[in-house]
Design a protein around this motif. Sequence first.
Motif, PDB file in Angstrom:
ATOM      1  N   GLU A   1     -34.282 -10.777  14.593  1.00 48.21           N
ATOM      2  CA  GLU A   1     -33.182  -9.819  14.736  1.00 48.21           C
ATOM      3  C   GLU A   1     -31.981 -10.308  13.946  1.00 48.21           C
ATOM      4  O   GLU A   1     -31.553 -11.457  14.072  1.00 48.21           O
ATOM      5  CB  GLU A   1     -32.816  -9.651  16.211  1.00 48.21           C
ATOM      6  CG  GLU A   1     -31.846  -8.503  16.452  1.00 48.21           C
ATOM      7  CD  GLU A   1     -31.605  -8.258  17.931  1.00 48.21           C
ATOM      8  OE1 GLU A   1     -30.821  -7.347  18.251  1.00 48.21           O
ATOM      9  OE2 GLU A   1     -32.193  -8.991  18.759  1.00 48.21           O
ATOM     10  N   LEU A   2     -31.434  -9.416  13.105  1.00 45.52           N
ATOM     11  CA  LEU A   2     -30.305  -9.763  12.250  1.00 45.52           C
ATOM     12  C   LEU A   2     -29.040  -9.093  12.757  1.00 45.52           C
ATOM     13  O   LEU A   2     -29.084  -8.094  13.495  1.00 45.52           O
ATOM     14  CB  LEU A   2     -30.586  -9.338  10.808  1.00 45.52           C
ATOM     15  CG  LEU A   2     -31.883  -9.855  10.186  1.00 45.52           C
ATOM     16  CD1 LEU A   2     -32.045  -9.322   8.766  1.00 45.52           C
ATOM     17  CD2 LEU A   2     -31.929 -11.373  10.207  1.00 45.52           C
ATOM     18  N   SER A   3     -27.892  -9.628  12.342  1.00 46.44           N
ATOM     19  CA  SER A   3     -26.605  -9.076  12.769  1.00 46.44           C
ATOM     20  C   SER A   3     -26.389  -7.675  12.223  1.00 46.44           C
ATOM     21  O   SER A   3     -25.644  -6.879  12.796  1.00 46.44           O
ATOM     22  CB  SER A   3     -25.468  -9.995  12.312  1.00 46.44           C
ATOM     23  OG  SER A   3     -25.476 -10.124  10.889  1.00 46.44           O
ATOM     24  N   THR A   4     -27.033  -7.358  11.106  1.00 44.54           N
ATOM     25  CA  THR A   4     -26.966  -6.027  10.511  1.00 44.54           C
ATOM     26  C   THR A   4     -28.228  -5.805   9.695  1.00 44.54           C
ATOM     27  O   THR A   4     -28.889  -6.770   9.285  1.00 44.54           O
ATOM     28  CB  THR A   4     -25.717  -5.885   9.613  1.00 44.54           C
ATOM     29  OG1 THR A   4     -25.619  -4.550   9.126  1.00 44.54           O
ATOM     30  CG2 THR A   4     -25.796  -6.826   8.425  1.00 44.54           C
TER      31      THR A   4
ATOM     32  N   VAL B   1     -24.817 -11.487   6.405  1.00 49.32           N
ATOM     33  CA  VAL B   1     -25.939 -11.192   7.297  1.00 49.32           C
ATOM     34  C   VAL B   1     -26.327 -12.480   8.008  1.00 49.32           C
ATOM     35  O   VAL B   1     -26.559 -13.508   7.362  1.00 49.32           O
ATOM     36  CB  VAL B   1     -27.152 -10.632   6.519  1.00 49.32           C
ATOM     37  CG1 VAL B   1     -28.282 -10.297   7.486  1.00 49.32           C
ATOM     38  CG2 VAL B   1     -26.756  -9.408   5.705  1.00 49.32           C
ATOM     39  N   GLU B   2     -26.405 -12.452   9.327  1.00 48.86           N
ATOM     40  CA  GLU B   2     -26.739 -13.640  10.115  1.00 48.86           C
ATOM     41  C   GLU B   2     -27.943 -13.357  11.007  1.00 48.86           C
ATOM     42  O   GLU B   2     -28.271 -12.199  11.282  1.00 48.86           O
ATOM     43  CB  GLU B   2     -25.543 -14.059  10.972  1.00 48.86           C
ATOM     44  CG  GLU B   2     -24.323 -14.472  10.162  1.00 48.86           C
ATOM     45  CD  GLU B   2     -23.133 -14.810  11.044  1.00 48.86           C
ATOM     46  OE1 GLU B   2     -22.507 -15.852  10.816  1.00 48.86           O
ATOM     47  OE2 GLU B   2     -22.846 -14.004  11.963  1.00 48.86           O
TER      48      GLU B   2
ATOM     49  N   LYS C   1     -29.341 -13.124  14.439  1.00 46.53           N
ATOM     50  CA  LYS C   1     -28.687 -12.869  15.718  1.00 46.53           C
ATOM     51  C   LYS C   1     -29.108 -13.914  16.758  1.00 46.53           C
ATOM     52  O   LYS C   1     -30.287 -14.215  16.922  1.00 46.53           O
ATOM     53  CB  LYS C   1     -29.059 -11.471  16.220  1.00 46.53           C
ATOM     54  CG  LYS C   1     -27.973 -10.797  17.038  1.00 46.53           C
ATOM     55  CD  LYS C   1     -28.235  -9.318  17.181  1.00 46.53           C
ATOM     56  CE  LYS C   1     -27.070  -8.634  17.847  1.00 46.53           C
ATOM     57  NZ  LYS C   1     -27.287  -7.184  17.974  1.00 46.53           N
TER      58      LYS C   1
ATOM     59  N   GLU D   1     -26.670 -17.774  14.854  1.00 42.53           N
ATOM     60  CA  GLU D   1     -25.721 -17.720  13.754  1.00 42.53           C
ATOM     61  C   GLU D   1     -25.387 -19.124  13.252  1.00 42.53           C
ATOM     62  O   GLU D   1     -25.070 -20.011  14.036  1.00 42.53           O
ATOM     63  CB  GLU D   1     -24.438 -17.000  14.193  1.00 42.53           C
ATOM     64  CG  GLU D   1     -24.605 -15.520  14.460  1.00 42.53           C
ATOM     65  CD  GLU D   1     -25.119 -15.213  15.854  1.00 42.53           C
ATOM     66  OE1 GLU D   1     -25.486 -16.181  16.578  1.00 42.53           O
ATOM     67  OE2 GLU D   1     -25.165 -14.024  16.238  1.00 42.53           O
TER      68      GLU D   1
ATOM     69  N   GLU E   1     -29.513 -17.144   5.668  1.00 42.19           N
ATOM     70  CA  GLU E   1     -28.440 -16.160   5.774  1.00 42.19           C
ATOM     71  C   GLU E   1     -27.844 -15.833   4.411  1.00 42.19           C
ATOM     72  O   GLU E   1     -27.465 -14.686   4.151  1.00 42.19           O
ATOM     73  CB  GLU E   1     -27.380 -16.659   6.753  1.00 42.19           C
ATOM     74  CG  GLU E   1     -27.902 -16.684   8.197  1.00 42.19           C
ATOM     75  CD  GLU E   1     -26.895 -17.215   9.196  1.00 42.19           C
ATOM     76  OE1 GLU E   1     -25.904 -17.850   8.761  1.00 42.19           O
ATOM     77  OE2 GLU E   1     -27.086 -17.010  10.409  1.00 42.19           O
TER      78      GLU E   1
END
Length: 691
Positions: A349-352, A512-513, A515, A518, A525
Motif C-alpha cells: 500500500e502506497l501513500s498515493t 510516494v511513500e 504506507k 514511511e 520511494e
Amino acid sequence: MKTMVRLFRDRGPRVTFWEKYGVSIGLRPGRWEAAASLGVLAFCAAFLLVQRLWGWVDESTGALPLAGGDAVRFLALGVLVAALWLVDLRLPEKVRRWLGLGLLLLLPLGAFFLVDHINGTNYVSFSGEKIFANYLCYLMVFALCFALTRRVWATILTGGAVFLVFGIANYFVTQFRGQPLLLWDIQAMGTAATVAGGYEYVPTGAMAMAVLWYLGAVALAVKVGPSPWKGVTRRHRIAQRGVAALVAAALFCVVFPLNMLPDMGISVWGWNQRASSDLTGITAGFFANLQEGLVEEPEGYSPEKIEALGEELEDLPELSPLGDPGESPTIVAVMDESFADFSAVGDVELSTDNLSFLHSLQRRDDVIWGTAYSSVFGGNTCNSEFEFLTGNTMAFLPAGSKPYQQYIEGEQSSLAQLLGDQGYRCVAVHPGDPTAWDREEVYPLLGFDEFVDVEDFDVPRLLEHRLTSDRSTFDQLIYEYEHKEEGEPLFLFGVTIQNHGGYEDETTRTAVEVKGMEGLFPQAEQYLTLTQKSDQALEYLLSYFSRQEDPVVVLFFGDHWPNLEEEFLSQVLGTDVNALSLKNTMREYQVPFAIWANYPLEGQEIDGVSLNYLSGLLLRAAGLEGSPYLNFLEQLRGQVPVITGVGTIDKNGEQYPVGEHTPWDELLEQYEMLQYNNMFGEEETDAGLFR
C-alpha cells in the motif's frame, strides 16, 4: 627522517633475530620492501579515515564497514602484513621449492574463500564436492599464470588480482542489478560505464580484509618462494612451464569440454542466477554459465526442416485485426526504463497511486492492456528491446547473453524492417550514449532509418534523477511526428532512461511513500516517485496524440524491474526474495503494458504475454499484416503466452523453468528452429518467413 630515507636506498646491514638449521630470520629491508610495507599501512589508515570522512555505511547494519573490534582486527592484520614485507627470511633452496609448491596448491583455495566471503555466500556449508569444484576452477587460472610467469610470487600477484577484482565486481553488479556477473557483462563494460555514475560504490569490510590477505599472500610468496634461476637448468624451466600448462589444459577440459562441474554439484538455475551462485560458489557458477554460453544448432535443424516449416506457416490462418485505423497509422512504441507496477504484483500500500493514469487506461474498454513478462531483472535493457523488436526470445539463447553485442553482425529481421518494407520511415529515439549496447551499430541492422541519441535532441532536455526525463523523451517523439513527411507512414521506437538505477539521488524529492513504513525504503520511494512522473508523462503523450486527426497507435511497456532494497521486494512478493520458488521468481519479471489508439480499438485484458509477442499484438492493433514468423508467434501465444529466459507459462497457468520439458515441446522446438534460422542461418535464412 634519515632512517626513512635509508630504507629506500640499497639494503643496509642485516639484523638477525633467529638462526638455526640453515634457517635465518632477520631484518634487512630494501627500498621495495619498505615501500610495500608503508603502502600497506597507508592503505589501512586511508580506508579507516575515508570511510568516516565520506560517510560510508554498511546498508545491512547501518554502521561503518569497519568499526570497533573489526577495525582493530583490520589494523592488526595490516601491521602483521606490513611487518612481513620487512622480514628477511633465508631458507635452503630445496625448502623454498617445497614451500612454493605448497603455496601454489593452497592459495587457490584461499582465493575461493575470499571471493565468496566478499559476496556473502554460505560457503561454510558447501559440500566437499562443491568446494573441490570451485578449487579446480581457481587452480586452473593459477596454473596458467605460473605457466606464463614461472614465478610463485608473480603467479599469486596476477592470479590473486584477477580473482580479487572479479569478486569485488561481482559484488557490486549483484548489488545494483540483483544478478551475478557473467561473461557477457564483461563484454558490456563500456555500456555499464555510461550509467555507472548513478550508483554508490561503498567498499565493505570484507573487501578491505580481502585486500590485506591478498597483499600478505604476495609478501609470503616473495619471502619463501624459490628463486626462478638457482639450481634450475633451461630444461627444468621448460619442464616447469610445460607441467603448469598441462595442468591448466587438463582442468580446462574438466570444466568445459567434459563439463564435469554438474557431477560435482555445480548446476546453474537460469531462472534465479543469484540464488544459483550463492549455492554453487561465485567462480564455479561463473564457469558453469560459460559452459552453457554457446548457441548450438537445435536438434533436428536443417534447411529442409525450415522449408517444411515455412510451408506450414504459409497455411496458418490470418488473425483478425484489433483496430481499424482506416489508413496506415503512425506507430509509436515506448519501452520505459525500469517500469513496474508493484500494486499488480503484491499487496503493498502506497501513500498515493503512483500510476493513476495507467490504471485509468486499464479501466477502459478500448485499450489492450495487461501483464507482460521480461527476461531480465535490474538491467540489460537491450535484451528487452531485442525480444520486442525481433519476436525472438532469450529462452533459446545463453543465460546472461546480450544479442545486440554478441549476435547481430548483419541485417536482422525486425518490426522496423517489416514496417520499412511497407513504406514506413523508422526512427529510434534514446536519450543516452549511442554506443551503449552498440545501439548505433545495431539499429541500422534492425532496419531503422534514423537514430536520435542524446546529442541529437531537437527539444529542450530536462533532467530527472540526473538523467533525461521521460517528458523530454516524449517531446522528442512528438517533434519527430510533427516533422514527418506528408503522407509518409512513421514508426517511432522510444526508449526512456529516467528511471535507471541507482535510486540514491539527493536532488530527487520523494512524493510516494510505502504506507505504514514511511522512510524505511528510501530507494524504493525514490523509484516510485520517478515512476509517478513517468505516468504523468505518459498521460501528456497520449493527450497530445488524442488531439490529432491522423490515426496513431501507441504501445507502452516496461523493460524490467528495478533492483531495490531486498526487504521492500520481499514485502511486495510476500516472501523472502532470496529464497524464491519459480512461481515467485516469475513475478519479479512482470511489467505492465498498454496499447492505446486514437481510433476504434478492440480493448481487452491479457493476463500474461512475454515481450517477444508484443510486436505481433501491436501490428494487429495497427490493422497491419505481420510476417509469417510473427503470425506463427501470434498462434503460439494462444498455447504458450509467456516464453522468457527465466521460464515458460502455458495457457493453463502451468510454469516451467527455462530448459525444462513441457507438454508444448513440439511447438517450442519449431519456434527455436525458426529463431535459429532467423539469427544464425546466414545464407540459409529464409527471408520470406521473417518480412
